[in-house]
Design an enzyme around this catalytic site. Structure first.
Site, PDB file in Angstrom:
ATOM      1  N   ASP A  82      48.371  44.275  -6.159  1.00 48.05           N
ATOM      2  CA  ASP A  82      47.322  44.336  -7.147  1.00 48.05           C
ATOM      3  C   ASP A  82      47.000  42.880  -7.509  1.00 48.05           C
ATOM      4  OD1 ASP A  82      46.066  45.262  -9.657  1.00 48.05           O
ATOM      5  OD2 ASP A  82      47.900  44.460 -10.528  1.00 48.05           O
TER       6      ASP A  82
ATOM      7  N   CYS B   4      86.583  59.893  -4.808  1.00 51.49           N
ATOM      8  CA  CYS B   4      86.548  59.901  -3.362  1.00 51.49           C
ATOM      9  C   CYS B   4      85.935  61.216  -2.894  1.00 51.49           C
ATOM     10  CB  CYS B   4      87.974  59.744  -2.887  1.00 51.49           C
ATOM     11  SG  CYS B   4      88.281  60.287  -1.250  1.00 51.49           S
TER      12      CYS B   4
HETATM   13  N1  LIG Z   1      38.234  47.425 -20.823  1.00 54.87           N
HETATM   14  C1  LIG Z   1      37.501  46.637 -20.031  1.00 54.87           C
HETATM   15  N2  LIG Z   1      36.848  45.590 -20.553  1.00 54.87           N
HETATM   16  C2  LIG Z   1      36.124  44.782 -19.766  1.00 54.87           C
HETATM   17  N3  LIG Z   1      35.992  44.952 -18.461  1.00 54.87           N
HETATM   18  C3  LIG Z   1      36.594  45.962 -17.885  1.00 54.87           C
HETATM   19  C4  LIG Z   1      37.389  46.877 -18.632  1.00 54.87           C
HETATM   20  N4  LIG Z   1      37.883  47.802 -17.787  1.00 54.87           N
HETATM   21  C5  LIG Z   1      37.429  47.479 -16.583  1.00 54.87           C
HETATM   22  N5  LIG Z   1      36.641  46.402 -16.612  1.00 54.87           N
HETATM   23  C6  LIG Z   1      35.933  45.786 -15.501  1.00 54.87           C
HETATM   24  O1  LIG Z   1      36.213  46.554 -14.341  1.00 54.87           O
HETATM   25  C7  LIG Z   1      36.907  45.789 -13.385  1.00 54.87           C
HETATM   26  C8  LIG Z   1      37.970  46.639 -12.737  1.00 54.87           C
HETATM   27  O2  LIG Z   1      38.938  47.007 -13.675  1.00 54.87           O
HETATM   28  P1  LIG Z   1      40.343  47.559 -13.264  1.00 54.87           P
HETATM   29  O3  LIG Z   1      41.091  47.741 -14.531  1.00 54.87           O
HETATM   30  O4  LIG Z   1      40.148  48.725 -12.369  1.00 54.87           O
HETATM   31  O5  LIG Z   1      40.976  46.421 -12.358  1.00 54.87           O
HETATM   32  P2  LIG Z   1      41.611  45.014 -12.816  1.00 54.87           P
HETATM   33  O6  LIG Z   1      42.674  45.288 -13.795  1.00 54.87           O
HETATM   34  O7  LIG Z   1      40.566  44.051 -13.213  1.00 54.87           O
HETATM   35  O8  LIG Z   1      42.184  44.477 -11.454  1.00 54.87           O
HETATM   36  P3  LIG Z   1      43.493  44.919 -10.709  1.00 54.87           P
HETATM   37  O9  LIG Z   1      43.138  46.167 -10.016  1.00 54.87           O
HETATM   38  O10 LIG Z   1      43.732  43.781  -9.781  1.00 54.87           O
HETATM   39  O11 LIG Z   1      44.556  45.076 -11.746  1.00 54.87           O
HETATM   40  C9  LIG Z   1      37.476  44.611 -14.145  1.00 54.87           C
HETATM   41  O12 LIG Z   1      37.602  43.476 -13.344  1.00 54.87           O
HETATM   42  C10 LIG Z   1      36.443  44.400 -15.217  1.00 54.87           C
HETATM   43  O13 LIG Z   1      35.381  43.638 -14.697  1.00 54.87           O
END
Ligand SMILES: Nc1ncnc2c1ncn2[C@@H]1O[C@H](COP(=O)(O)OP(=O)(O)OP(=O)(O)O)[C@@H](O)[C@H]1O
Ligand SMILES: [Cu+]
Length: 729
Positions: free
Chosen positions: A426, A45
């Protein structure tokens, strides 16, 4: 820290305010400081907190105090050679401090109190009242009966009250002791007895109700079985205590059995009811490679799993720990109430003193009348209802949420959630399933038609980004050869890069192509056409330019659509923030009915988007799952993490962790938060209005003392039950 099971206790009127407030004393911690923790059964308390704080504050060498009233644990940072002075100081307050050592289970709580003194007290009080009314006995008999009643019921109150007074502290026990003693001194024996008895009963009911709220959480822990069947080195199976089972052990689960530990399925197939963790009782299919959680219920099949976390570190244990911590943190309303009552109580005391002295001394009042009124005022002065209403409501709300699979990391969020008017989301994994599949492949030159998919898949295979996974999986399906990749690098928000056979390749989105200065209107036309269908497009490039184009598509969760609709019904605007391109973002947003969508965002852009909303005066929440959301999640007023059960950090870092990936938990949270906040307001209003009313009646001389106790106890119980209503939500 292991969860503590609380048992019935005769707490004081204001018992149970969860207030771990960290108290920094004048001395600052030094290099030689250490932390000693104590369990203090009698400390539950704010009254006791004030006492302890004042006492230990004067002790040289004590630097910091951390109060956790819900679990009755005190942490002391000090540089004393031994803890004896601390224990002694607490003892002088009439409380016992038991040092807690890491890993040693908590001592058994003291045996339950006997019920007969209370019964005797009740019979005595009633007897005195009857004898008084019927004039059936001389005054001294009534006095004796009343005295027996007071001593059997109220001795603890007297003891606590005396200690408080000695330490110049006016808590409820002190007020009650003064009021009852005063009533005795002016010869009101039956009333004195009745007041003490009613007070003790009210205390008991309150303490029990609070225990209910507290135990709602630790009760979750009892869902894990004590034993599990573990494979031995020789392949045989033995039942063992869950506590002692080591990481990596193989455990077998029979149909219908509860899972004992967190683990990963190594054999078998079954469905599991994960309601204890996620609040969602729809069974989930589990097969080799899937995670299982302690406390969840296996259904028809049999499984074997490899233990991945010790019993005290299971997801369920961490949820419970997090909720206990949250219950410990002071919510804003509580801080307000605490501040209010530190002024209110002494003020009423002074007022009562004035009422007792001024009219008889200066206005020819009758001493007896005015002292009596002053004593009634003291009873009314108890701020208990007010002090107790907030924690009981918050604790119930946190527990109710946890049972729904919503882990709220503090009363602040539960109390503040109703204010949100904007939710940023997101895309990948939050609105969509986060498991895209490759839908299109287009070679830009006939001579790379056959080689490009294998090159792209080789790069993609090194990343765990969903887009990369989709491309890698498509190659696996076609059984394409995989090349060795050197100098691999992930380019955040863009894609990946690596060397294959001495040649540098990039795999990534439009932004990457722009960055490399290799874009063209003809390429953009192809890109946009696919993106407008809601697909994400990445390109494979060598140093001369784009070679091929891959499109992947993710599917929207049905629950997301519903969640967005519910949010809109609650008056909350939605905004999608994604690293993916704007066309895709808009296509997906349209599918789920989100108000606005912004694409092509880097993590800092997401943060900027939140700032912009703040600038427009909005209260913004954000939900995400990826690391690229971390800055925005941290900046949002409330950061929600999805699918926290599977990820280790989400439970610890998010403000509110949703145990599965069902977005509908967010509108559920908002509704709970709105209910909580309205109950909090109801309770405060109720307590204040009834107090004000009673102060007036008393001042006019129309109230008797036990009416006051009834009113006081009535309000306290009313607010407690009102708060407990949340448990049933
Ligand atoms: N490791 C990767 N391999 C292939 N594409 C990639 C990779 N990282 C990023 N990208 C490309 O860049 C874009 C943006 O990536 P980011 O990780 O920023 O967002 P996301 O995860 O796709 O989307 P959110 O923001 O909704 O989570 C992706 O949609 C993809 O086209
Ligand atoms: Cu371009």
């Amino acid at each position: 820290m292991t969860p503590v099971h609380n048992h019935g206790h005769g707490g004081s009127c204001c018992s149970g305010t969860p207030a771990p407030a960290l108290v920094q004393l004048s001395e600052a911690p030094t290099a030689g400081s250490r932390l000693s923790t104590f369990r203090i059964e009698a400390m539950d308390c704010p009254t006791e907190q004030t006492l302890i704080q004042n006492k230990l504050g004067k002790l040289a060498g004590v630097q910091q105090l951390e109060f956790n009233l819900i679990n009755r644990i005190l942490g002391v940072t000090h540089d004393l050679p031994s803890t004896a002075p601390i224990v002694d100081a607490i003892k002088s307050l009439g409380m016992q401090a038991d040092p807690i050592e890491e890993g040693v289970p908590a001592a058994e709580p003291p045996a339950k109190k006997h019920w007969w003194p209370l019964a005797l007290s009740g019979v005595g009080a009633l007897g005195a009242e009857v004898l008084h009314f019927t004039n059936a006995a001389p005054t001294w008999v009534i006095a004796v009966v009343a005295l027996v009643s007071i001593l059997s019921g109220g001795l603890t109150t007297y003891k606590k009250g005396w200690i408080a007074l000695k330490n110049l502290n006016l808590n409820i026990n002190a007020l009650m002791s003064i009021a009852v003693t005063g009533a005795i001194l002016i010869g009101q024996w039956p009333e004195a007895a009745m007041v003490m008895f009613l007070f003790t009963v009210a205390e008991l009911i309150e303490a029990k109700s609070l225990d209910r709220a507290r135990n709602a959480i630790s009760g979750l822990m009892q869902m894990t079985p004590e034993q599990a069947t573990v494979q031995q080195a020789d392949g045989s199976w033995v039942e063992l205590e869950v506590k002692g089972i080591e990481l990596g052990a193989i455990v077998r689960v029979r149909p219908g059995e509860r899972i004992g530990l967190d683990g990963e399925v190594t054999a078998g197939q079954s469905t599991i009811d994960q309601a204890p963790i996620t609040g969602e009782s729809l069974p989930i299919e589990k097969t080799v490679g899937d995670k299982v959680f302690a406390g969840t219920i296996n259904q028809a099949g049999s499984l074997e799993y490899k233990v991945t976390a010790a019993a005290n570190n299971s997801t369920l244990a961490r949820i419970i720990h997090a909720v206990e911590q949250a219950q410990g943190a002071r919510a804003p309303t509580q801080r307000f109430v605490d501040r209010f009552s530190t002024i209110y109580t002494p003020a009423v005391f002074l007022f009562a003193l004035g009422v007792a002295l001024i009219p008889p001394l200066f206005m020819a009042g009758v001493w007896f009348d005015w002292i009596y009124r002053a004593l009634v005022l003291l009873v009314v002065a108890c701020p208990c209802a007010l002090v107790i209403s907030t924690p009981v409501t918050i604790v119930s709300g946190l527990a109710a949420a946890a049972r729904k699979g919503i882990l709220i990391k503090g009363g602040v969020y539960l109390e503040g959630g109703y204010k949100l008017d904007y939710l940023a989301l997101d895309k990948t994994g939050t609105i969509t399933h986060g498991k895209p599949v490759q839908t299109d492949y287009l070679a830009l030159f006939p001579n790379v038609e056959d080689s490009a998919p294998a090159l792209a898949a080789s790069l993609a295979g090194r990343s765990d980004h969903p887009v990369s996974l989709a491309i890698a999986n498509a190659a696996v399906d076609k059984k394409l050869p995989i090349h060795v990749v050197d100098n691999f690098e992930a380019l955040a928000g863009r894609g990946v890069r690596g060397d294959i056979n001495g040649e540098t390749y990039h795999l990534g989105n439009h932004r990457l192509v722009e960055d490399l200065g290799l874009c063209s209107p003809a390429l953009e036309e192809k890109l946009f056409a696919l993106e407008k269908q809601g697909k994400s497009v990445v390109l494979l490039l060598d140093k001369s330019g784009p070679l091929a184009l891959f499109a992947v598509a993710d599917t929207v969760k049905d629950s997301s659509r519903e969640a967005i609709q519910q949010l809109h019904e609650l008056g909350i605007k939605t905004l999608m923030l994604t690293g993916d391109n704007t066309h895709t973002a808009q296509a997906i947003a349209a599918q789920v009915g989100i108000d606005q969508a912004q694409g092509d965002l880097l993590p800092t852009d997401k943060l900027q988007a939140i700032e912009t909303l703040y600038g427009q005066g909005h209260r913004v929440g954000m939900v995400g799952d990826g690391i690229n959301d971390a800055p925005a999640l941290a900046r949002a007023e409330i950061g929600f993490a999805m699918a926290a059960a599977g990820t280790d950090t989400a439970i610890e870092t998010a403000d509110v962790a949703l145990m599965d990936d069902d977005l509908r938990k967010i509108p559920a949270f908002i509704r709970l938060s709105r209910q909580t906040s309205s109950i909090l307001k109801q309770n405060i209003a109720l307590a204040l209005v009834i107090k004000a009313l009673f102060l007036t009646i008393t001042f006019l001389g129309m109230a008797t003392m036990w009416m006051a106790v009834f009113a006081d106890m009535g309000v306290a119980l009313l607010v407690v039950f009102n708060g407990l209503r949340l448990l049933r939500k």
